[in-house]
Design a protein around this motif. Sequence first.
Motif, PDB file in Angstrom:
ATOM      1  N   ALA A  98       0.832  -1.203   0.000  1.00 52.93           N
ATOM      2  CA  ALA A  98       0.000   0.000   0.000  1.00 52.93           C
ATOM      3  C   ALA A  98       0.871   1.260   0.000  1.00 52.93           C
ATOM      4  CB  ALA A  98      -0.937   0.000   1.200  1.00 52.93           C
ATOM      5  N   PHE A 101       1.868   3.287  -3.327  1.00 55.11           N
ATOM      6  CA  PHE A 101       1.047   4.347  -3.926  1.00 55.11           C
ATOM      7  C   PHE A 101       1.515   5.740  -3.508  1.00 55.11           C
ATOM      8  CE2 PHE A 101      -1.657   0.627  -4.338  1.00 55.11           C
ATOM      9  CZ  PHE A 101      -2.062   0.745  -5.659  1.00 55.11           C
ATOM     10  N   PRO A 102       1.654   6.033  -2.215  1.00 53.51           N
ATOM     11  CA  PRO A 102       2.163   7.365  -1.863  1.00 53.51           C
ATOM     12  C   PRO A 102       3.601   7.589  -2.339  1.00 53.51           C
ATOM     13  CG  PRO A 102       1.676   6.105   0.131  1.00 53.51           C
ATOM     14  CD  PRO A 102       1.211   5.306  -1.029  1.00 53.51           C
ATOM     15  N   ALA A 104       4.844   6.468  -5.108  1.00 57.07           N
ATOM     16  CA  ALA A 104       4.743   6.787  -6.530  1.00 57.07           C
ATOM     17  C   ALA A 104       4.275   8.219  -6.757  1.00 57.07           C
ATOM     18  CB  ALA A 104       3.790   5.817  -7.225  1.00 57.07           C
ATOM     19  N   LEU A 105       3.503   8.752  -5.824  1.00 60.78           N
ATOM     20  CA  LEU A 105       3.037  10.129  -5.960  1.00 60.78           C
ATOM     21  C   LEU A 105       4.079  11.133  -5.488  1.00 60.78           C
ATOM     22  CD1 LEU A 105      -0.646   9.692  -4.767  1.00 60.78           C
ATOM     23  CD2 LEU A 105       0.208   9.799  -7.116  1.00 60.78           C
ATOM     24  N   PHE A 138       3.757   1.233 -11.363  1.00 61.59           N
ATOM     25  CA  PHE A 138       3.918   2.349 -10.430  1.00 61.59           C
ATOM     26  C   PHE A 138       4.732   3.480 -11.056  1.00 61.59           C
ATOM     27  CE2 PHE A 138       2.473  -0.841  -7.439  1.00 61.59           C
ATOM     28  CZ  PHE A 138       1.567  -0.104  -6.698  1.00 61.59           C
ATOM     29  N   LEU A 141       2.203   5.390 -13.085  1.00 61.76           N
ATOM     30  CA  LEU A 141       1.372   6.157 -12.159  1.00 61.76           C
ATOM     31  C   LEU A 141       2.120   7.389 -11.668  1.00 61.76           C
ATOM     32  CD1 LEU A 141      -1.139   6.414 -10.254  1.00 61.76           C
ATOM     33  CD2 LEU A 141       0.155   5.039  -8.625  1.00 61.76           C
ATOM     34  N   SER A 142       3.370   7.208 -11.295  1.00 58.35           N
ATOM     35  CA  SER A 142       4.186   8.314 -10.802  1.00 58.35           C
ATOM     36  C   SER A 142       4.390   9.366 -11.884  1.00 58.35           C
ATOM     37  CB  SER A 142       5.546   7.784 -10.335  1.00 58.35           C
ATOM     38  OG  SER A 142       6.394   8.831  -9.940  1.00 58.35           O
TER      39      SER A 142
END
Length: 161
Positions: A98, A101-102, A104-105, A138, A141-142
């Motif tokens: 999990a 996700f952060p 990748a951002l 990822f 996404l990033s």
Amino acid sequence: MAFAIAHVAFEHVNGGVKTHHFLARQDLPGFSNWLGMIVLPLLAAILSVRIRRMSQADRPRDLPRSVALPFAGALLYGAVLAASFHFGASQISLIAFAGLFPCALALPVYRAEYILGFVVGMTATFGSVIPSVFALVFAALSFIARRVFRLLISACRSRGA
């Protein structure tokens, strides 16, 4: 290349080269660790091209830290995720997955040093193909999220000016 050869040679001597399946299900496609002898050198070659470009950009002092730290961080993250899965620590695996996700951002995980570090960190447990697929998802996404964020910031600045 040396890591890929050592990994496959170790498995070959110790019971045979493993095949990993998506979601650990035999009915889904499997990928042999022999493919690591293609995937890992390919990722390393991409990183070496990036390093060459950076060194030609007249910033040789920034080069080692700007590549080594992201590589080491991604390697550690991938190794923790793989080890927690391997040893059955499902809570840690879930939190680490999990946490991608952060990460990748917040970080430019689309860069080659992040991808290679993550894949190398997970290779012993999952082979190199499955982590590469996850890393590329990822990374996309990033890349998209960071570009959209920059566009939004630019739009807000131009309206305020």
